[in-house]
Design a protein around this motif. Structure first.
Motif, PDB file in Angstrom:
ATOM      1  N   THR A 256       0.823  -1.208   0.000  1.00  0.00           N
ATOM      2  CA  THR A 256       0.000   0.000   0.000  1.00  0.00           C
ATOM      3  C   THR A 256       0.861   1.264   0.000  1.00  0.00           C
ATOM      4  O   THR A 256       0.599   2.212  -0.747  1.00  0.00           O
ATOM      5  N   HIS A 257       1.901   1.256   0.795  1.00  0.00           N
ATOM      6  CA  HIS A 257       2.759   2.439   0.868  1.00  0.00           C
ATOM      7  C   HIS A 257       3.521   2.663  -0.438  1.00  0.00           C
ATOM      8  O   HIS A 257       3.755   3.804  -0.840  1.00  0.00           O
ATOM      9  N   LEU A 258       3.895   1.583  -1.112  1.00  0.00           N
ATOM     10  CA  LEU A 258       4.571   1.732  -2.404  1.00  0.00           C
ATOM     11  C   LEU A 258       3.637   2.329  -3.446  1.00  0.00           C
ATOM     12  O   LEU A 258       4.038   3.186  -4.241  1.00  0.00           O
ATOM     13  N   VAL A 259       2.382   1.868  -3.447  1.00  0.00           N
ATOM     14  CA  VAL A 259       1.399   2.421  -4.384  1.00  0.00           C
ATOM     15  C   VAL A 259       1.172   3.899  -4.091  1.00  0.00           C
ATOM     16  O   VAL A 259       1.090   4.735  -4.999  1.00  0.00           O
ATOM     17  N   ASP A 260       1.094   4.242  -2.809  1.00  0.00           N
ATOM     18  CA  ASP A 260       0.906   5.644  -2.420  1.00  0.00           C
ATOM     19  C   ASP A 260       2.063   6.527  -2.902  1.00  0.00           C
ATOM     20  O   ASP A 260       1.890   7.716  -3.172  1.00  0.00           O
ATOM     21  N   GLU A 261       3.245   5.907  -3.008  1.00  0.00           N
ATOM     22  CA  GLU A 261       4.423   6.659  -3.452  1.00  0.00           C
ATOM     23  C   GLU A 261       4.597   6.625  -4.970  1.00  0.00           C
ATOM     24  O   GLU A 261       5.591   7.123  -5.501  1.00  0.00           O
TER      25      GLU A 261
END
Length: 299
Positions: A256-261
């Motif tokens: 999720t954090h990678l997608v957010d970035e």
């Protein structure tokens, strides 16, 4: 009704030839044995596992639907489809009674995950435990390394337990991971994980060979999933975080954090080891849900 030689042959086939994991073998074995028990309790069943009527399979699905979740139901029926396909292909059974039978649709719940601030608290929890004298330095380094790999590299817990020194490229900070379906992928990991790995190797891995498992208990035995899960619960309590977070939810947090970035889905698919892009796409929905929540705070 007791399982016969065909059951042992089936486990041998999927264990050696298809190289299913120990976890999958255990679940498949349990599912098939439960099926044998259910058939044995049915007075109308002839006792011939090679010619089970399709109506029995339908009735069993209805029976399980009342007892287990939809996810568990799908997993159990998948095992039985595989088993009866084996009986048909290798043992001359007439048909696969579970073939093409409809199942209740799976709920597509969004994965649970931690936000970056919560992750930061969790990653520091082993060191707080160490400062309080609750664990030794050996455990603090090892458990901090576990958390870094689960979150920072998105590893499954089984992949983490199976990591060997020969799988690590220290110069590139990558791990060679054997995932589901015996698929190999390269997983980058962060600077913190690299530094912890160097400390762990220098201080606690003297004499261990390249082919040895990286993570182990004080006894020297390979670390096991239940220990990681239990320690994670302790650290969640220490950090004041939700107790329902599991190692797999740390993997969800990573994705999720990678997608957010802004990481593209194809790259994320490779890092997670998903065979299908549709599996990875759920994280775009998750990111959208996050944006809507943030938007709702202002408007």
């Amino acid at each position: 009704m007791k399982a016969g030689a065909e059951f042992d042959d089936f486990l041998n086939r999927i264990g050696r030839q298809r190289r299913y994991s120990k976890y999958t073998l255990r679940n498949y074995s349990k599912s098939v044995l439960e099926w044998y028990d259910w058939l044995g309790s049915n007075e109308m069943f002839s006792g011939d596992i090679f010619s089970v009527p399709r109506i029995f399979a339908k009735n069993y699905i209805a029976y399980l639907s009342q007892k287990v979740s939809r996810t568990t139901l799908h997993n159990k029926i998948s095992a039985l489809r595989t088993f009866h396909r084996f009986l048909r292909e290798a043992k001359g059974a007439k048909e696969n009674p579970f073939a093409s039978l409809p199942l209740p649709k799976m709920r597509k719940d969004l994965p649970v995950f931690l936000n970056p601030i919560q992750v930061s608290k969790l990653l520091s929890a082993p060191w707080e435990y160490f400062k309080e004298g609750k664990i030794k330095h050996f455990e603090a380094v090892r458990d901090a390394l576990c958390l870094e790999f689960l979150y920072g590299a998105g590893l499954r817990i089984s992949e983490l337990c199976s990591l060997k020194f020969s799988d690590i490229d220290f110069s590139r900070a990558t791990a060679r991971v054997l995932g589901k379906g015996q698929k190999i992928r390269l997983c980058p990991f962060g600077k913190n994980a690299l530094e912890l790995l160097k400390i762990w190797k220098e201080e606690y891995c003297a004499g261990r060979a390249q082919g040895d498992f990286i993570l182990f208990c004080e006894s020297g035995m390979q670390i096991y999933p239940r220990l990681i899960q239990r320690n994670l619960k302790n650290y969640l309590v220490e950090a004041g975080l939700p107790a329902n977070i599991t190692p797999h939810k740390l993997r969800h947090s990573f994705a999720t954090h990678l997608v957010d970035e802004g990481v593209d889905l194809r790259s994320l698919q490779e890092m997670l080891g998903h065979s299908s892009l549709s599996t990875t796409q759920i994280y775009t929905h998750l990111s959208t849900a996050h944006l809507k929540r943030e938007h709702g705070k202002l408007f």
